[in-house]
Scaffold this active site. Structure first.
Site, short mmCIF file in Angstrom:
data_model
loop_
_atom_site.label_atom_id
_atom_site.label_comp_id
_atom_site.label_asym_id
_atom_site.label_seq_id
_atom_site.Cartn_x
_atom_site.Cartn_y
_atom_site.Cartn_z
N GLU A 1 0.90 -1.22 0.08
CA GLU A 1 0.14 -0.14 -0.03
C GLU A 1 1.07 1.48 -0.13
OE1 GLU A 1 -2.27 3.03 0.33
OE2 GLU A 1 -1.30 2.75 2.05
N HIS A 2 0.56 2.10 -0.92
CA HIS A 2 1.79 3.09 -1.38
C HIS A 2 1.42 4.58 -0.70
CE1 HIS A 2 4.59 4.67 -3.82
NE2 HIS A 2 4.02 4.34 -4.97
N SER A 3 0.56 4.84 0.11
CA SER A 3 0.08 6.01 0.41
C SER A 3 1.18 6.94 1.16
CB SER A 3 -1.03 6.20 1.04
OG SER A 3 -1.16 5.72 2.35
N MET B 1 4.36 5.43 2.15
CA MET B 1 5.71 4.97 1.98
C MET B 1 5.86 4.50 0.53
SD MET B 1 7.06 1.80 4.20
CE MET B 1 5.92 0.85 3.84
N ASP B 2 7.08 5.14 0.01
CA ASP B 2 7.53 4.62 -1.41
C ASP B 2 8.07 3.02 -1.44
OD1 ASP B 2 6.44 6.80 -2.59
OD2 ASP B 2 8.14 8.08 -1.88
#
Length: 684
Positions: free
Chosen positions: A376-378, A380-381
């Site tokens: 899940e990207h929101s 943390m890259d």
């Protein structure tokens, strides 16, 4: 996407001071009361505590700069010139840029407002980027935002069962978590220079929460007191049923022997299929927010959601079996779940039902021991999770690692089933059914292709060219040829050249995340045109490729230094007060087209990964995830809508890669290699 200017840094609790346990307990309770009402706390970002050995970084790392307005606007002109369709179009946008920049124009006003914001905040872009990039985005995170990695097979020195596969991944990930939480993890670095570790706060014990008011947020449990010794548990999902296992007891991570027993117990007690609660998380965010409110209206369910959110991570025991030799099938199974088979083409995909896609870390183990990761990207890259997975798999690959394969003498409690109470909310069953159908339609709308070339980094470096720039020019040549075939009046492909995004990390700055490398330059266009024209000689093409890669390396370096175009222009646009009319530049057709990312590209690397990918970002575009770190091959994963010529684009990439290789094998190699920025470039 929407926009919010919520001031997440207004909290008295800052990241410069490690808060006390009592303070964190109070803040945690307040945050969870907000979560149950689905009201985003104004200080939600500060509630994830700093990591012990990185608490100094706010004062020791540089902060993201606001570039010179004059410099950015010149870079903007340079990036627009190769994308222009006519001299009139370029002249028009240049006039608007100059008008924007004049002393009494809107540019200097917005620049001053942005500089004031920079002086007031640790990171002037953080809140805007969190919301605009991710948390205000309302379509499903699956396909649109989430990403995946495919793992190398279970090493031969470990047991070859699904339970052992899950146990191995879990123990290794928990040891990484233990190292991170105890302050033993060394910082990431670029050329021995420490970079920001802030987003690691959101790796474990965290979860995204669907917001009822159109804005999500994330909740962290990492700093909460642990009266029941439960922090350190893992959520396991099998046939839609949620289970809780204690993967860490006090300071000790369970050994593989004990974890194998835990996972085998779940396999043995998962004969029936349960309501697919996990499918709800992958629907449209506003719909999931409504379903979340309905689900959590039952106190037991609210407590179970708390268990899921506070878990270290999720392990999905997916009961499908993507063939390990088929890279596309494995990629799709990790990306969006296995679709119905040819023998049952009308069936609905249920694979994502056994996941919880709001968790930042989710490991997937299939019944044939194929395994991977879904992120899940929101907040943390990809660079932190690449390190996690690389170290995790490296630990497993070493026969000398401390696996603890034999069960301990301690009595380990059996896994605890977490069964939701749905008796008083029968409408949730219809919501689940709709979510499953939505996911089936979403996954069915996508195409994915996979390609490995017959040469890699070693050959490219021997030619004196940077591998990342080389790969980017391969993609440009391939797209240009695709456009020649499919960009007619009613064709699905936009004529080349098109806006091309490559992500560069800005983690040299405190709280830094990414900046855009605008790939299409004058030098890039000159090279691609030479490749399209039969009159150009091989020597000319080689020279032009070197020029294009050199320019690409310069653009990448500027981006990592916070000196790109797109983040600065976004900051200027968002700084506009309501009293100031929208500058003509912001609505110019060429300007807006330049950030329509028809090609969304980027690279990460781990020698332990077999696959890596994510979705396209615009309906008429392609996602191109690639790896240039292998000596023997380049790897490309190409995603798009099903109506796009995905397979044809992949074939053009293969042909272009071969052509570039042949150019250099038939020419004299240069003794002066171009610099590669692969060590500072990152997807996600």
């Amino acid at each position: 996407m929407g926009n919010s200017e919520l001031d997440a840094s207004a909290s008295a609790l800052t990241l410069h001071v490690i808060p006390s346990t009592t303070m964190m307990a109070s803040l945690f309770r307040a945050a969870y009361r907000s979560m149950s009402r689905q009201v985003r706390p104004p200080n939600w970002k500060a509630l994830a505590p700093p990591l012990p050995n990185f608490a100094h970084q706010p004062s020791t790392l540089s902060h993201l700069p606001v570039p010179s307005l004059t410099t950015t606007l010149q870079r903007l002109k340079d990036s627009l010139r190769p994308l222009t369709r006519s001299t009139q179009e370029f002249a028009s946008v240049c006039h608007k840029i100059d008008d924007f920049a004049r002393p009494d124009g809107p540019g200097p006003i917005l620049q001053q407002l942005l500089l004031e914001r920079k002086n007031e905040k640790d990171h002037w872009l953080e809140e805007w980027w969190d919301d605009l990039g991710y948390l205000a985005y309302r379509d499903s995170v699956v396909v649109n935002v989430s990403y995946y990695y495919g793992f190398e097979p279970q090493p031969a020195h470990l047991p070859q069962t699904p339970a052992a596969r899950a146990a191995a991944v879990t123990r290794s990930a928990m040891l990484f978590r233990q190292s991170l939480r105890s302050g033993q993890l060394a910082p990431d670095a670029i050329k021995d220079v420490q970079i920001c570790m802030d987003t690691y706060r959101w790796m474990f014990d965290c979860c995204r929460v669907p917001g009822a008011e159109g804005l999500d947020w994330s909740v962290s449990h990492a700093g909460t007191p642990n009266p029941h010794d439960d922090l350190g548990h893992v959520i396991v999902i099998r046939k839609n049923r949620f289970w809780k296992i204690k993967a860490q007891v006090q300071d000790n991570v369970l050994g593989m022997g004990d974890l194998v027993s835990q996972f085998q117990y779940i396999y043995d007690h998962s004969t029936d299929e349960y309501p697919a609660i996990g499918a709800l998380t992958a629907h449209n965010r506003d719909i999931w927010a409504k379903d979340f409110a309905l689900l959590s209206s039952i106190p037991r369910n609210a407590a179970l959601l708390s268990e899921i959110h506070s878990s270290a991570f999720v392990v999905s025991l997916d009961n499908s079996t993507p063939p390990p030799e088929n890279d596309v099938d494995v990629s799709r199974a990790l990306w969006h779940g296995t679709l119905p088979s040819p023998t049952n083409p009308t069936g609905v995909s249920r694979a994502l039902s056994s996941r919880y896609v709001d968790k930042p870390l989710q490991f997937v183990v299939f019944d044939n021991c194929v395994a991977g990761f879904m992120g899940e990207h929101s907040v943390m890259d990809g660079t932190p999770t690449i390190r996690l997975c690389d170290e995790l798999l490296g630990f497993l690959a070493d026969p000398k690692s401390d696996f603890q394969l034999s069960p301990s003498a301690s009595v380990i409690a059996s896994p605890e089933p977490l069964d939701f109470d749905l008796t008083s909310i029968p409408e949730i069953h219809e919501a689940i059914s709709k979510s499953q159908q939505y996911l089936h339609n979403l996954a069915s709308s996508q195409s994915l292709s996979f390609l490995r070339t017959n040469y890699g980094k070693a050959a490219i470096k021997s030619f004196g060219v940077g591998p990342d720039g080389w790969a980017q020019m391969v993609v440009q040549v391939a797209y240009a040829r695709l456009a020649e075939r499919f960009s007619s009046k009613n064709g699905p492909v936009t004529p080349w050249p098109v806006g091309t995004y490559e992500a560069a990390t800005t983690r040299k700055f405190y709280k830094g995340r990414t900046e855009t490398i605008r790939v299409v330059s004058d030098e890039c266009v000159a090279f691609v045109q030479a490749m399209l024209e039969k009159s150009a000689t091989s020597e000319e093409k080689v020279r032009l490729l070197r020029d294009a890669v050199k320019k690409h390396t310069r653009l990448a370096t500027e981006a990592t230094m916070g000196e790109g175009v797109d983040r600065h222009m976004l900051g200027l646009r968002l700084s506009r007060p309501s009293s100031l009319s929208v500058p003509a530049l912001f609505t110019d057709p060429l300007y807006t087209r330049s950030s329509h990312w028809t090609l969304s590209t980027s690279a990460v690397f781990s020698s332990h990964l077999g696959m890596y990918g994510w979705g396209e970002v615009v309906p008429d575009g392609f996602g191109v995830a690639y790896m240039t770190g292998f000596d023997d091959y380049l790897q490309f994963t190409i995603t798009s809508r099903a109506e796009m010529p995905n397979a044809e684009f992949t074939e053009e990439i293969r042909k272009a890669a071969e052509e570039l290789y042949e150019l250099f094998t038939n020419s004299s190699p240069s003794s002066a290699p171009s610099a590669s920025h692969s060590e500072v470039n990152a997807k996600l």
